[in-house]
Each structure stands twice: as C-alpha cells, then as structure tokens.
Motif scaffolding. Structure first.
Motif, PDB file in Angstrom:
ATOM      1  N   ASP A  21       9.007  -2.320  10.259  1.00 16.78           N
ATOM      2  CA  ASP A  21       9.984  -3.352   9.901  1.00 16.78           C
ATOM      3  C   ASP A  21       9.308  -4.518   9.189  1.00 16.78           C
ATOM      4  N   GLU A  22       8.137  -4.901   9.672  1.00 18.78           N
ATOM      5  CA  GLU A  22       7.402  -6.010   9.054  1.00 18.78           C
ATOM      6  C   GLU A  22       6.979  -5.657   7.624  1.00 18.78           C
ATOM      7  N   ILE A  23       6.489  -4.427   7.425  1.00 22.72           N
ATOM      8  CA  ILE A  23       6.077  -4.002   6.079  1.00 22.72           C
ATOM      9  C   ILE A  23       7.269  -3.982   5.139  1.00 22.72           C
ATOM     10  N   GLU A  24       8.396  -3.447   5.609  1.00 23.78           N
ATOM     11  CA  GLU A  24       9.579  -3.378   4.759  1.00 23.78           C
ATOM     12  C   GLU A  24      10.059  -4.768   4.355  1.00 23.78           C
ATOM     13  N   ARG A  25      10.095  -5.701   5.308  1.00 23.75           N
ATOM     14  CA  ARG A  25      10.529  -7.062   4.984  1.00 23.75           C
ATOM     15  C   ARG A  25       9.604  -7.715   3.963  1.00 23.75           C
ATOM     16  N   ALA A  26       8.306  -7.485   4.134  1.00 23.20           N
ATOM     17  CA  ALA A  26       7.347  -8.077   3.214  1.00 23.20           C
ATOM     18  C   ALA A  26       7.462  -7.469   1.818  1.00 23.20           C
ATOM     19  N   VAL A  95       7.431   3.699   3.528  1.00 23.14           N
ATOM     20  CA  VAL A  95       7.955   3.244   4.826  1.00 23.14           C
ATOM     21  C   VAL A  95       8.995   4.230   5.352  1.00 23.14           C
ATOM     22  N   ASP A  96       9.874   4.710   4.452  1.00 21.97           N
ATOM     23  CA  ASP A  96      10.890   5.675   4.870  1.00 21.97           C
ATOM     24  C   ASP A  96      10.252   6.960   5.379  1.00 21.97           C
ATOM     25  N   ALA A  97       9.214   7.430   4.665  1.00 22.49           N
ATOM     26  CA  ALA A  97       8.519   8.658   5.092  1.00 22.49           C
ATOM     27  C   ALA A  97       7.864   8.455   6.457  1.00 22.49           C
ATOM     28  N   ALA A  98       7.289   7.256   6.677  1.00 20.64           N
ATOM     29  CA  ALA A  98       6.667   6.970   7.974  1.00 20.64           C
ATOM     30  C   ALA A  98       7.708   6.970   9.088  1.00 20.64           C
ATOM     31  N   ARG A  99       8.881   6.422   8.794  1.00 24.42           N
ATOM     32  CA  ARG A  99       9.942   6.405   9.809  1.00 24.42           C
ATOM     33  C   ARG A  99      10.401   7.816  10.155  1.00 24.42           C
ATOM     34  N   ARG A 100      10.445   8.682   9.149  1.00 25.38           N
ATOM     35  CA  ARG A 100      10.832  10.078   9.442  1.00 25.38           C
ATOM     36  C   ARG A 100       9.804  10.749  10.344  1.00 25.38           C
ATOM     37  N   LEU A 101       8.517  10.470  10.103  1.00 27.62           N
ATOM     38  CA  LEU A 101       7.477  11.054  10.960  1.00 27.62           C
ATOM     39  C   LEU A 101       7.583  10.520  12.391  1.00 27.62           C
ATOM     40  N   VAL A 102       7.855   9.217  12.520  1.00 24.69           N
ATOM     41  CA  VAL A 102       7.988   8.617  13.848  1.00 24.69           C
ATOM     42  C   VAL A 102       9.199   9.198  14.575  1.00 24.69           C
ATOM     43  N   ALA A 103      10.302   9.413  13.838  1.00 25.83           N
ATOM     44  CA  ALA A 103      11.497   9.991  14.443  1.00 25.83           C
ATOM     45  C   ALA A 103      11.213  11.400  14.970  1.00 25.83           C
ATOM     46  N   GLU A 104      10.399  12.160  14.231  1.00 19.54           N
ATOM     47  CA  GLU A 104      10.031  13.503  14.699  1.00 19.54           C
ATOM     48  C   GLU A 104       9.257  13.422  16.008  1.00 19.54           C
ATOM     49  N   VAL A 105       8.341  12.462  16.082  1.00 17.86           N
ATOM     50  CA  VAL A 105       7.555  12.311  17.309  1.00 17.86           C
ATOM     51  C   VAL A 105       8.472  11.970  18.483  1.00 17.86           C
ATOM     52  N   GLU A 106       9.438  11.086  18.246  1.00 15.73           N
ATOM     53  CA  GLU A 106      10.359  10.696  19.316  1.00 15.73           C
ATOM     54  C   GLU A 106      11.223  11.855  19.772  1.00 15.73           C
ATOM     55  N   ARG A 107      11.496  12.811  18.861  1.00 11.51           N
ATOM     56  CA  ARG A 107      12.277  13.998  19.244  1.00 11.51           C
ATOM     57  C   ARG A 107      11.396  15.121  19.779  1.00 11.51           C
TER      58      ARG A 107
END
Length: 562
Positions: A21-26, A95-107
């Motif tokens: 979130d911080e990277i995206e805002r910046a 950032v979007d690609a990183a979020r997809r990877l994090v979502a996979e880990v959470e699932r």
C-alpha cells in the motif's frame, strides 16, 4: 509448511500488505511531480524491505520480483533512467503482481502461478534501457476491480488495530470497573429481595467485564518467535558488512508479549545485535586461532519469568575486557576506583552517554551512543538490563520486561492513608517485619531471611511521607540488582490486575514512580518502579561481607544470573 514458517507468515502477511500500500501511494504521488527524488528513495526503501522480508520466509518469487523492481528504482534514483508515465505504470503493475502472489500465499497456494515472471522480464528490459511499452498500454495507474479482489476481501480473517485503540478500550474497561464498584457500594445498603437480585445481576456484569478485559489483553499479545527470527537477516547482513561470520539462534517457546513492548524494543534490540557483531564476534581468522568455530553464534532466548519476560542475548565472542573498560572509566572520570567495582557495577558504566572503548568510529559502531539509547529505551517500558561477560568466552545481556504496558499484576500496599502498587513480577515474598530490624523512626536496617542478611528500607521514609509507623509492619521482599531487598510497609492490601494510567507531566520525572492506577474504591495509587526506587539507596545498609559474597558469585556466574 512447518510451524515455524507458519508463525513467520502470520507476522509477514499483514506487514507486506502495508508495504505494498505504501509503495502504491508513493508511485501515485510520483505522477504529481512533487519531491520526485525523495519519493523514489521512499519507494526504494520499502521495496528493499519487501525483498528481504519475502526472502526470509522463503517466498522466492516475491523476492525476485522485489529485486527486479529495486534495480529499476535504483536506476531512476541515480538518473540512469528517465521517470516517465509508462515507467510508473510498469511499477504499479509490479505492485499488482506482488499482491497476486501474496493472495496465493494466503489461500495456501504458494507461488503456483508464473504471471509475475513476465513482469520481472519487463522490469529487466526497462533496466537495460530497452523499448518501453506503448503509452496506450500503460496509460492508467489505477487498476479496475476484479472478481479476485472480491474473493480476497471476503476471505479476510483478521484486521490490524492500532495500539492506541486498544489502549482506549482498556481505559474504558477501567472506567466500567469503577462504575460497577460505585454501584455495588450503593447496593450494599439496599435490603430485601430486590437488593439481593440486583447484587446477583451486578456479579454477572462483573464477570462479563473481566472477560472483556482479558479479551482486550489477549488482543494486544503477539508471539515473540516471528519477531525475533526477523533478526536473522539483520545479523547476517551486519556480519557480512563487518567482515564477520555469524548466525542467530532463537529460543522462545510459546512466549507472547504486548505488541507495544515489541514496537518500543525494536531499535534497542538492533543496537544490541550490532554491538554483538562489531565488538563481540571476532574475525574468522582470530576465531580459528582461538580454537573456535569461524562462524560466531548469537542466541536470543525468551522465557516467562516472575510474571514478565526475560530476554537473554548472548554471544560466544571475545567478551568484555575489564582492563579496557576500567581504563576508559578512569579517563572519563566516571569513578575514582573502577578496579574495586564488581563486574556488574563496572559493566553497567558502558550505558553512560558517550562511553565507548572503540579506537575508531564507523557507520556500524564506535560513537558511544548505542548502549545509552538501549538503556533509556528499556527503562521507558519499565524494563531492566544487566550485562555479564567473561573475556575470551562471550557476553550475555539479561533484559527483564513486563508482559504488557497496559495491565500488570500488582501487589497493593498501604502507608498511612496512601496506597501504592508494586509490580508482582518484582515481588519474591511477603512477611511480618521482625522486631528490632528497623528503629521506630529509622529508614534502613537489616533483616535475616533463610539465614542471610537482607537490606530493608522503610518505604514511608524513602517516599518522604510523614507520620509514624504502626506497631506491626510488613515487609515485601523484592528482587533488585541481582539480589533481594525488603520494602517495609504498613499493611498489605492484596494482589490483583492493575490497569496502568499514564502519569501527568508533574510526575513523569519523579524517580521510583512508573505509572498510576485507580483502585476499586475509586482512589488513585502510584505504581512503584522498584529498581529506580532502590538504586543507590541500599549500599549503606549492605554489609561488606555480603557485598564480597555477591561479587564472588557474580564473577563466577559470568555476571548475569540464570
């Protein structure tokens, strides 16, 4: 996935969302054109943290993605690449690609997809100065919501709550308790069946209040294991930068601690680990010559002790030199006879501002600031620190910390009409004051407990309270400075859970007072800081042979009790 990695992920996942979130805002701020260089540096630091944290929990794909983005951002910071809208859009897609990877880990689908590899390839091409994507393909910096986003939002099982909100909840619970006590005092005068029924109802409300208090207390607690293991990367990087080899061993059991304690101790622990590497662990060649493993070992050991947390940081390095420290003390005029001090007393002087035995300073250590910062930070959370060392064998530091900064288990004591609370983690025992131990109008004395002489101090005199003591007094035996001492009080009110209230400006610098609380009857009681209260007071009443005995025991044990 083993349990240790599960614990690390539980700490990593909430933090990585904040980083992204911080990277995206910046990145979005970059497109405004204001303070571009400072914003790029902020993005670089956050991306570097993302890469390191992902690597520490074994998420190679996310770490590789962060590394590729870090290279591009570094080139942008240095002016080697132009800052353009397509470049910002590419980083936003990262950032979007990183979020997809994090979502996979959470699932539980750890890095099954390979879509991030295409983003890495484009980042690498951009870093080489290759052709950028057409403007039309990267025109927007905001991505539309997708079904995956909705699925992720629906699967959220936890949220992050600020410590301030938890503090406010604890305060409100304290107010509820006080209101309940006032009502109970009123109900005691109500007779008949109505009064009995109301009192029964209030007892049920009291039970619910206590359960709510325990729930808020539990919400503040976090396991120390994942937090301590994050320093494995810190130790590795610091050792490499200083020409050393070192590993970190973490032993923690199931210890949990208040999140506020963790946050306020973070910098202090970094200082201690840096000192262990810069001043403790020897160079590989020197360790081989001494018959040691070329790779030094630093151990972080956390355990429950006396109602709090005992955190031990030890290394198998060169240890501390009494001669060098004593010489530096003489040079600074810190003590007239440093050679006569015990190991504990001498080593404690390294916490003085500006103290350092380093011959030169660097970006890592040697400026004499770190240990002073450490002591002040630990004392600010009602903790204590002791150093023990054997030259050639290593150094050990013992940090005693409270479990929480919001609620403590305390022993309420009375002196005349005043009430005070002693943290239960400092209390060893309670007993009657033996006759003749302290003169009727005296402040200090000696008492015998289990065949040993213990110094004792009348709390009435120590706090400057007027009046005469009652005929029968009580003694609270407390742990202090690696030994025991007695605090003489008028009466013991009993122990219980105490909600800590912050001190006003007038009391924050009063020695021996760490906080305040409101008792069940609505009166205010001060919470005592035992070590600050007794520091420097007991020397006049400790017999010389007892000091010699303590000195010998401390030296034999390496300075820090087990």
């Amino acid at each position: 996935m083993d349990s240790d990695r599960d614990e690390l992920l539980q700490t990593f996942l909430p933090e990585v969302h904040e980083i992204l979130d911080e990277i995206e805002r910046a990145l979005l701020q970059l497109e405004t054109g204001r303070n571009a260089h400072e914003v790029l540096l902020r993005i670089f630091r956050a991306t570097h943290t993302l890469k390191g944290s992902a690597g520490s929990v074994g998420l190679g794909g996310l770490s590789d993605l962060g590394h590729a983005a870090e290279d591009v951002i570094e080139a942008l910071c240095g002016g080697d690449l132009p800052l353009t809208t397509p470049m910002v859009s590419l980083l936003l897609e990262t950032v979007d690609a990183a979020r997809r990877l994090v979502a996979e880990v959470e699932r539980g689908q750890v890095e099954r997809s390979t879509s991030h590899k295409a983003v890495i390839a484009r980042l690498q091409e951009a870093r080489r100065g290759g052709p950028e994507a057409p403007q039309g393909a990267w025109a927007t910096s905001a991505r539309p919501a997708t079904d995956d986003d909705a699925e992720g939002a629906a699967s959220i099982k936890s949220i992050r709550v600020t410590v301030e909100k938890l503090d406010r909840m604890a305060d409100l619970i304290g107010e509820l308790t006080l209101g309940r006590n006032r009502i109970m005092r009123t109900l005691r005068g109500v007779r008949g069946e109505a009064g009995a029924a109301l009192r029964d109802e209030m007892e049920e409300q009291d039970r619910l209040c206590k359960e709510l208090e325990e729930a808020v207390h539990a919400a503040r607690m976090v396991p120390v294991g994942p937090w301590l293991r994050y320093y494995e990367r810190t130790v590795r990087d610091l050792a490499h930068a200083h020409g050393r080899q070192a590993r970190l061993v973490v032993v923690h059991g199931d210890v949990e601690v208040d999140t506020a304690v963790v946050e306020r101790l973070r910098d202090a622990l970094t200082h201690l680990l840096r000192n262990a590497i810069c001043h403790g662990i020897e160079a590989p060649e020197a360790r081989r010559a001494a018959g040691k493993d070329p790779c030094g070992t630093i151990t972080l050991h956390a355990a429950h002790e006396r109602g709090g947390i005992a955190l031990r940081i030890s290394d198998d390095g060169a240890g501390m030199s009494r001669e060098r420290i004593a010489a530096r003390v003489r040079a600074l005029g810190g003590h007239p006879a440093p050679d006569a001090l015990t190991d504990h007393e001498l080593f404690s002087l390294v916490f003085e501002p500006g103290f350092s035995t380093a011959t030169e300073s660097s970006h890592l250590a040697g400026r004499g600031m770190g240990m002073d910062v450490v002591r002040r930070r630990i004392e600010s959370i009602q903790g204590t620190i002791r150093i023990g060392s054997r030259e050639g064998h290593g150094t050990s530091l013992l940090i005693q910390l409270p479990l929480t900064l919001a609620i403590i288990e305390g022993l309420s004591v009375g002196i005349g009409d005043e009430r005070y609370v002693i943290p239960l983690r400092a209390v060893v025992a309670c007993c009657d004051l033996p006759r003749g131990t302290v003169a009727h109008d005296g402040a200090q004395g000696l008492m015998v407990r289990r065949g040993r002489a213990l110094p004792c101090v009348r709390l009435r005199a120590l706090l400057g309270l007027g009046g005469s003591p009652p005929p029968e007094e009580r003694v609270v035996i407390v742990a202090h400075d690696g030994a025991e001492a007695g605090l003489v009080v008028d009466l013991l009110d009993g122990e219980g859970r105490t909600v800590i209230k912050p001190l006003g400006q007038l009391f924050r610098r009063v020695p021996g007072i760490s906080g305040s609380t409101i008792l069940g009857d609505g009166s205010v009681a001060m919470i005592l800081d035992v070590d600050a209260l007794l520091g420097g007071v007991l020397r006049d009443v400790v017999p010389v042979d007892a000091l010699d005995e303590r000195r010998a025991a401390t030296s034999a044990a390496g300075g820090v009790p087990g």
